[in-house]
Design a protein around this motif. Structure first.
Motif, PDB file in Angstrom:
ATOM      1  N   TYR A 140       0.826  -1.211   0.000  1.00 49.01           N
ATOM      2  CA  TYR A 140       0.000   0.000   0.000  1.00 49.01           C
ATOM      3  C   TYR A 140       0.862   1.265   0.000  1.00 49.01           C
ATOM      4  N   PHE A 153      -4.548  -0.638  -9.955  1.00 44.87           N
ATOM      5  CA  PHE A 153      -5.111  -1.475  -8.893  1.00 44.87           C
ATOM      6  C   PHE A 153      -6.584  -1.087  -8.669  1.00 44.87           C
ATOM      7  N   THR A 161     -15.454  -5.524  -9.278  1.00 44.56           N
ATOM      8  CA  THR A 161     -16.667  -5.297  -8.487  1.00 44.56           C
ATOM      9  C   THR A 161     -17.866  -5.088  -9.401  1.00 44.56           C
ATOM     10  N   GLY A 184     -14.092   0.415   3.356  1.00 42.26           N
ATOM     11  CA  GLY A 184     -13.090   0.238   2.295  1.00 42.26           C
ATOM     12  C   GLY A 184     -13.804   0.134   0.951  1.00 42.26           C
ATOM     13  N   GLY A 185     -14.848   0.942   0.798  1.00 43.77           N
ATOM     14  CA  GLY A 185     -15.744   0.838  -0.369  1.00 43.77           C
ATOM     15  C   GLY A 185     -15.165   1.444  -1.630  1.00 43.77           C
ATOM     16  N   ASN A 186     -14.018   2.117  -1.497  1.00 43.29           N
ATOM     17  CA  ASN A 186     -13.285   2.682  -2.630  1.00 43.29           C
ATOM     18  C   ASN A 186     -14.163   3.519  -3.556  1.00 43.29           C
ATOM     19  N   ASP A 207     -13.434   5.115   3.583  1.00 41.75           N
ATOM     20  CA  ASP A 207     -12.144   4.684   3.021  1.00 41.75           C
ATOM     21  C   ASP A 207     -11.049   5.623   3.512  1.00 41.75           C
ATOM     22  N   GLN A 208      -9.832   5.378   3.073  1.00 41.68           N
ATOM     23  CA  GLN A 208      -8.693   6.201   3.489  1.00 41.68           C
ATOM     24  C   GLN A 208      -8.850   7.631   2.933  1.00 41.68           C
ATOM     25  N   VAL A 211      -8.131   8.268  -0.734  1.00 42.86           N
ATOM     26  CA  VAL A 211      -9.078   7.586  -1.628  1.00 42.86           C
ATOM     27  C   VAL A 211     -10.386   8.378  -1.679  1.00 42.86           C
ATOM     28  N   GLY A 234     -11.243   7.818   6.907  1.00 44.30           N
ATOM     29  CA  GLY A 234     -10.776   7.318   8.199  1.00 44.30           C
ATOM     30  C   GLY A 234      -9.859   6.131   8.029  1.00 44.30           C
ATOM     31  N   ASN A 235      -9.625   5.455   9.162  1.00 42.73           N
ATOM     32  CA  ASN A 235      -8.712   4.326   9.180  1.00 42.73           C
ATOM     33  C   ASN A 235      -9.398   3.188   9.923  1.00 42.73           C
ATOM     34  N   PHE A 236      -9.651   2.074   9.231  1.00 40.13           N
ATOM     35  CA  PHE A 236     -10.409   1.010   9.906  1.00 40.13           C
ATOM     36  C   PHE A 236      -9.615   0.313  11.006  1.00 40.13           C
ATOM     37  N   PHE A 237      -8.331   0.616  11.120  1.00 43.21           N
ATOM     38  CA  PHE A 237      -7.573   0.077  12.260  1.00 43.21           C
ATOM     39  C   PHE A 237      -7.803   0.924  13.506  1.00 43.21           C
ATOM     40  N   LYS A 250     -16.168  -5.798   1.550  1.00 46.22           N
ATOM     41  CA  LYS A 250     -15.960  -6.591   0.336  1.00 46.22           C
ATOM     42  C   LYS A 250     -14.479  -6.553  -0.056  1.00 46.22           C
ATOM     43  N   HIS A 251     -13.908  -7.746  -0.103  1.00 41.30           N
ATOM     44  CA  HIS A 251     -12.481  -7.891  -0.424  1.00 41.30           C
ATOM     45  C   HIS A 251     -11.600  -7.000   0.441  1.00 41.30           C
ATOM     46  N   ILE A 252     -11.899  -6.985   1.729  1.00 43.17           N
ATOM     47  CA  ILE A 252     -11.086  -6.239   2.698  1.00 43.17           C
ATOM     48  C   ILE A 252     -10.341  -7.227   3.591  1.00 43.17           C
TER      49      ILE A 252
END
Ligand code: SAM
Length: 343
Positions: A140, A153, A161, A184-186, A207-208, A211, A234-237, A250-252
């Protein structure tokens, strides 16, 4: 069985294995044609090699040899001597068609990505992520260093998708949910498609920051459901948006090893209340039959450090993060929907 009878079968196996070993040549030839934009140049009809060579700044003789090799496997057709046209396969090498694999070819053919695969053995021996080890940066981080690669990417994810979304909508009823959070829906393709089908729902695209900034400029501005989508950076962590009725990943989750995947899911557990969690992934089969997911799993060892999981592994991960798996819904595409609620 005597030796003479064994011979043809052995030759067949040897030939098959040889073909598999040499299949990298076909990949590289396709990638090279994608880099040169040959399919786009042929979209209006056949062209001679001399014309193509001029348009894509290549050497006519070696370009001919490339296209001849690709024509031998059904990618491009040699209509007349040195005149080539598209075939049903190379149609998808065009950059402007639905289902295009042009960006996938460019992503796979990126110099760093390709050379990381050459060191798969390091990942297998050391259990480390090859890309990180080889280039001293994460996959990343490489997106930030090389925006072209990030573009390929993201375009690949978008194309993928857009093909899968219909299959998800066919089997899952989103009508009970008012607020749908796509984590993380991009690009927001999945979320927009759900909102199109369910006019009473609203969406949160999470998403980040970089993004979200790009998506707001490129995708959301012209999106007919823009006023029903709240784009949140945001940050999902760290944390997830609150008040969602359903949280889609989805695909995360496949992009991370267990500890990190658990951390993301635990952050979801903190905000989900009595909502529903949906993990949409290519679930690994228990049987060792040829599977796209089993090789995608190797891609994880090479590139990003994640892993593909079986249904039982997802169940275990969910339990550890405080969820109970309620059902797994298979679609007519390679993805399945894993549904869970908080324990
Ligand atoms: C493999 S893509 C999946 C995109 C989309 N869900 C799909 O299936 O097309 C992973 C997504 O997670 C986002 N992402 C990665 N790390 C993140 C983080 N720490 N917080 C929020 N989003 C993140 C990426 O920006 C990217 O959009």
């Amino acid at each position: 069985m005597n030796n003479q009878e064994k011979q043809p079968e052995q030759a067949l196996h040897q030939h098959h294995l040889t073909q598999i070993i040499l299949s990298f040549q076909e990949s590289q030839a396709i990638i090279t044609a994608a880099k040169l934009g040959i399919a786009d140049l042929l979209k209006d009809g056949p062209k001679s090699v001399d014309e193509l060579a001029q348009l894509c700044h290549a050497h006519p003789e070696t370009l001919y040899r490339l296209l001849r090799a690709l024509a031998s496997i059904g990618i491009f057709k040699e209509e007349d001597h040195t005149v080539f046209s598209l075939t049903p396969l190379s149609h998808y090498l065009r950059s402007d068609v639905e289902g295009s694999v042009h960006s996938l070819a460019l992503m796979v053919g990126d110099t760093k990505a390709w050379s990381a695969w050459g060191d798969l053995i390091e990942g297998i021996k050391q259990g480390e992520v090859v890309f990180d080890h080889k280039f001293k940066m994460s996959f990343y981080d490489y997106h930030t260093e090389n925006p072209e690669f990030a573009k390929y990417f993201n375009q690949t994810m978008f194309n993928h998708t857009s093909l899968l979304t219909q299959h998800v909508l066919e089997v899952y009823d989103f009508s009970p949910f008012q607020t749908i959070v796509d984590v993380g829906g991009n690009h927001g393709y999945l979320l927009s498609s759900i909102l199109q089908k369910y006019p009473a729902s609203r969406g949160v695209l999470f998403d980040q920051p970089f993004v979200i900034e790009a998506v707001e400029k490129e995708h959301l501005k012209n999106n007919p459901f823009h006023d029903r989508i709240n784009a949140v950076a945001g940050n999902f962590f760290e944390s997830l948006p609150k008040n969602g009725d359903v949280y889609i990943f989805k695909h995360i989750i496949h992009g991370f090893h267990d500890e990190k995947a658990r951390q993301i899911l635990q952050n979801c557990r903190d905000v989900i209340g009595d909502g529903t969690l949906l993990i949409i992934e290519n679930v690994l089969s228990n049987k060792n039959n040829h599977s796209f997911s089993a090789f995608m799993d190797l891609q994880m060892i090479v590139m990003s450090g994640g892993k593909e999981r079986t249904e039982a592994e997802y169940q275990q991960l969910l339990e550890q993060a405080g969820f109970q798996m309620t059902r797994v819904i298979h679609t007519s595409s390679p993805v399945s929907i894993i549904e869970a609620v908080a324990k």
